[in-house]
Design a protein around this motif. Structure first.
Motif, PDB file in Angstrom:
ATOM      1  N   UNK A  15       0.759  -1.410  -0.251  1.00  0.00           N
ATOM      2  CA  UNK A  15      -0.567   0.258   0.122  1.00  0.00           C
ATOM      3  C   UNK A  15       0.747   1.434   0.206  1.00  0.00           C
ATOM      4  N   UNK A  16       2.192   1.268   1.029  1.00  0.00           N
ATOM      5  CA  UNK A  16       2.800   2.423   1.126  1.00  0.00           C
ATOM      6  C   UNK A  16       3.570   2.544   0.003  1.00  0.00           C
ATOM      7  N   UNK A  17       3.855   1.781  -1.510  1.00  0.00           N
ATOM      8  CA  UNK A  17       4.729   1.847  -2.453  1.00  0.00           C
ATOM      9  C   UNK A  17       3.822   1.673  -3.312  1.00  0.00           C
ATOM     10  N   UNK A  18       2.273   1.561  -3.238  1.00  0.00           N
ATOM     11  CA  UNK A  18       1.637   2.469  -4.346  1.00  0.00           C
ATOM     12  C   UNK A  18       1.599   3.670  -4.513  1.00  0.00           C
ATOM     13  N   UNK A  19       1.599   4.195  -2.494  1.00  0.00           N
ATOM     14  CA  UNK A  19       0.598   5.726  -2.523  1.00  0.00           C
ATOM     15  C   UNK A  19       1.523   6.161  -2.817  1.00  0.00           C
ATOM     16  N   UNK A  20       2.931   5.660  -2.870  1.00  0.00           N
ATOM     17  CA  UNK A  20       4.066   6.684  -3.001  1.00  0.00           C
ATOM     18  C   UNK A  20       4.371   6.733  -4.194  1.00  0.00           C
ATOM     19  N   UNK A  24       4.115  10.103  -6.604  1.00  0.00           N
ATOM     20  CA  UNK A  24       5.514  10.974  -7.444  1.00  0.00           C
ATOM     21  C   UNK A  24       3.780  10.920  -8.994  1.00  0.00           C
ATOM     22  N   UNK A  25       3.042  10.245  -9.627  1.00  0.00           N
ATOM     23  CA  UNK A  25       2.477  10.495 -10.485  1.00  0.00           C
ATOM     24  C   UNK A  25       1.868  11.640 -10.891  1.00  0.00           C
ATOM     25  N   UNK A  26       1.016  11.923  -9.512  1.00  0.00           N
ATOM     26  CA  UNK A  26       0.269  13.233  -8.844  1.00  0.00           C
ATOM     27  C   UNK A  26       1.591  14.494  -9.304  1.00  0.00           C
ATOM     28  N   UNK A  27       2.086  14.461  -8.748  1.00  0.00           N
ATOM     29  CA  UNK A  27       2.953  15.607  -9.160  1.00  0.00           C
ATOM     30  C   UNK A  27       3.913  15.728 -10.639  1.00  0.00           C
ATOM     31  N   UNK A  28       4.180  15.287 -10.824  1.00  0.00           N
ATOM     32  CA  UNK A  28       5.168  14.583 -11.484  1.00  0.00           C
ATOM     33  C   UNK A  28       4.674  14.871 -13.542  1.00  0.00           C
ATOM     34  N   UNK A  29       3.164  14.002 -13.317  1.00  0.00           N
ATOM     35  CA  UNK A  29       2.499  13.786 -14.814  1.00  0.00           C
ATOM     36  C   UNK A  29       1.212  14.460 -14.560  1.00  0.00           C
ATOM     37  N   UNK A  30       0.845  15.944 -14.058  1.00  0.00           N
ATOM     38  CA  UNK A  30      -0.063  16.161 -13.882  1.00  0.00           C
ATOM     39  C   UNK A  30      -0.191  17.294 -15.183  1.00  0.00           C
TER      40      UNK A  30
END
Lengths: 281, 439
Positions: A15-20, A24-30
């Motif tokens: 769960x922790x891994x996926x949330x990271x 990441x996706x939210x910040x970088x691929x927005x």
């Protein structure tokens, strides 16, 4: 016991891994999107009727935000939506002329003569392909293709066989205009009182024979108000409704076949007419 | 003898015995003819006469405009009464020339007979056919000159003469074959020269054995053969006929010339011969007047523009029980609402009978009979549903434009669903949406 512990730890770790990953996706691929699109879209009626010419409300909102579409491009929303969109975009709201769909035919069951019994699928388009069920080859076919396409439930078949527009519900989306195989619908500003209720291009005698309410091109209306009404191709055409002064309306309504006039006469006038008819009868 | 045929199709009662043995008889020209300027597939002809003009028999009164069009000629001599819109068997009024017959049949004198039409060049033959306003007389009325000018990249090897007459009741083509076999074959020969084809094949259904035997004998003077086909509907549909005779399949959206073939009706072949050899324009045609409600069923040679009423009166009038009047055959014909409509180039018959009230339409029971009988191997029931719910792209990809509107599916449907109506509607909608897209 250990099995339970292992599985809890594994799941937490995953769960922790996926949330990271998600963060990441939210910040970088927005994808940066104009916030106006969302706002405009929310202001729209969300009927997705396509009346604006775009694929739906969202597509229209995108076009408006980019400046490709007119602010008053949504006929369904009318004045309220236009001013709201103008507010969002920070511009002055342009004038919105409220329009309604009007049927240009008065060929009721009684007025327009049938050719004969029609055996076939009951759609106007199919009947039109074989020349129609009525002797008039321009008038309403009474099968209600327009009623079936209206997304706002604003059209219903009346008792006399013609579709009736519910003026409160009609948004002038124009679906009926496209659906009618005989092009009998047109969008008119609400303020236009006088309408020609006929599309027959036949000569007077022929159109009279086919329908009691056909324009016979006698020219009474054109003589009464030459600045706004002309005769073209055996039919009266209103060139500019704004030039029809109210005092000329009674003159225009002398039409012998009721093919031009107001859609709604004042109630007391209607009563008077009925009385007159009764007296005559 | 072994017969050829195509897969699927139906076999409705033939009912040809009413007029089979009655020879073609010229009907006297009526007092007044109404000649529509649109009697063919394509654009209407431009009127060349005005009210009050004197016209002679066979004078050109309408000039074909554009590529797909045909000229129109006067079928009587006399005075033009009006050029105005008039009823048309197609349902929609079209511009028409009304001529009062003076009864003298004065013809243009400068038209000369050509001694050896077979020595003419293909262009000359096509010009003469175009000048005479010849169109396909099987029913679709496609301009013949256009049909005989296939594009250069698709060479024609075979002319098929269509003598199937697969519609029930109609016998006018049969009578033409028995009475004018030489003219038909000479016309076919001219079509062969015009297209540069190698051979002529005459296809005749096996319920017309007499005509087949006659043609088998006559065709020995030409390069070609007569083929006996199984009596089945729609054997005479162009694409099915080609498949039945030569086992060639016309590609989707294609025309017979794509597989090197031109198909002509027997009536058209005769009209080609008349037009090229004597310059006679197409102003009369053979029709069958039949059906249980016609007092004396007949095969007639009728002038174009004769009102249906005059034709029916000439055949002893309508019996009282007649309640349906049809132009063409019972399968693909068009129901008429008034007997005032005139005979046009595409009129192959006038039929009247007492039709029972239409039965109730039930829901589709998915029996698949329409699929089993569709000569174009389509799925009519599915297509009808697509059209009903306005799924036009699906209808198109399922091949609605291949439908020939033969009516086999509707004839066989146990639920009495008006399948052809949905097909016609769908075809029209798909075509117009395509036009909109390309515009």
């Amino acid at each position: 016991m250990t099995e339970i512990l292992i599985s809890i730890i594994t799941m937490t770790a995953l769960g922790f891994l996926f949330s990271v990953g998600l963060v990441f996706a939210y910040k970088k691929l927005k994808v940066e999107e104009d916030p106006k699109i969302e706002q405009v879209s929310e202001a729209l009626p969300q009927a997705n009727c396509g009346a604006c010419g775009y694929a739906g409300c969202r597509a229209f909102a995108e076009a408006v935000a980019k400046g490709e579409a007119e602010v008053n491009g949504c006929p369904v929303g009318g004045e309220d939506v236009t001013s709201e969109i103008a507010n969002i975009l920070g511009i002055e709201a342009p004038e919105v002329v409220k329009q309604l769909a009007r049927l240009h035919c008065r060929g009721t069951h009684e007025a327009a003569k049938d050719k004969g019994p029609y055996i076939g699928i009951s759609t106007c388009h199919a009947a039109h392909l074989i020349g129609g069920t009525k002797q008039c080859s321009f008038g309403c076919l009474h099968s209600g293709d327009c009623v079936r396409v209206c997304p706002f439930d604003a059209l219903h078949m009346g008792e006399e066989g013609l579709p009736v527009v519910d003026e409160d519900k009609c948004t002038a989306c124009g679906k009926c205009v496209d659906a009618c195989p005989r092009n009998l619908f047109e969008l008119h500003p609400v303020s236009q009182e006088i309408i020609v209720f006929c599309r027959s291009l036949d000569r007077g005698a022929a159109s009279r024979k086919a329908c009691k309410n056909a324009c016979i091109a006698c020219g009474i209306c054109a003589r009464a108000c030459p600045e706004a009404i002309v005769m073209e191709n055996n039919i009266a055409v209103i060139t500019d409704y704004k030039k029809i002064s109210p005092d000329k309306i009674p003159e225009i309504e002398k039409c012998p076949t009721d093919a031009i006039g107001r859609l709604h006469k004042d109630t007391n006038e209607e009563e008077k007419e009925e009385e007159k008819k009764e007296d005559e009868g | 003898m072994k017969t050829k045929t195509f897969p699927h199709g139906i076999h409705p009662p033939e009912l040809k015995n009413l007029t089979e043995e009655i020879s073609l008889q010229p009907m006297p020209a009526p007092e007044k003819v109404m000649i529509p300027l649109l009697q063919h597939f394509g654009a209407p002809a431009k009127p060349l006469v005005q009210k009050g003009d004197e016209v002679s028999l066979g004078q050109k009164i309408g000039e074909g405009q554009g590529l797909f069009s045909a000229s129109v000629h006067s079928s009587v001599s006399g005075k033009v009464l009006s050029v105005d819109s008039f009823h048309h068997p197609g349902g929609t009024p079209v511009p028409a020339v009304t001529i009062a017959n003076d009864g003298q049949d004065k013809a243009d004198t400068d038209k000369k007979e050509i001694k050896n039409p077979f020595s003419l060049s293909p262009e000359d033959i096509r010009d003469k056919i175009k000048e005479a306003g010849v169109v396909g007389l099987g029913g679709a009325a496609f301009p013949t000159a256009v049909k005989l000018s296939p594009p250069k990249d698709s060479p024609i090897d075979t002319i098929i003469i269509n003598g199937c007459e697969c519609e029930p009741l109609l016998t006018s083509d049969y009578r033409l074959m028995l009475e004018f076999p030489d003219e038909i074959l000479k016309g076919a020969e001219l079509a062969r020269i015009a297209t540069g084809a190698d051979r002529i094949i005459v296809g005749i259904e096996d319920n017309k054995k007499k005509a087949f035997e006659l043609f088998q004998e006559k065709i020995q003077d030409y390069e070609g053969e007569a083929v006996l086909l199984k009596t089945k509907y729609p054997e005479g549909a162009e694409k099915n006929l080609i498949y039945a005779i030569l086992r060639r399949e016309v590609p989707r959206g294609g025309l017979p010339f794509n597989v090197g073939i031109v198909v002509q009706n027997v009536g058209t072949a005769k009209a080609i011969w008349d037009a090229v050899s004597t310059g006679k324009p197409l102003f009369e045609r053979a029709i069958t007047v039949s059906g249980q409600s016609i007092t004396e069923p007949k095969n007639l040679l009728v002038r174009i523009g004769t009102p249906f009423q005059a034709v029916i009166d000439f055949c002893g009038g309508l019996k009282e029980d007649g309640n349906i009047l049809v132009m063409g055959g019972p399968m693909m014909g068009l129901t008429q609402w008034t007997p005032e409509v005139p005979v046009v180039k595409g009129t192959s018959g006038i039929l009247a009978w007492n039709a029972p009230a239409p039965g109730t339409e039930y829901s589709c029971i998915n029996c698949g009979r329409c699929i089993e009988h569709c000569p174009m191997a389509l799925v009519p029931t599915q297509l009808a549903k697509y059209v009903q719910f306005d799924k036009l792209p699906e209808a198109e990809s399922w091949g609605i434009l291949d439908c020939v509107e033969c009516g086999s599916c509707q004839y066989i449907c146990p639920s009495k669903i008006l399948l052809v109506h949905w097909m016609r509607l769908g075809k029209n909608k798909v075509m117009s949406s395509k036009q909109k897209k390309s515009a």
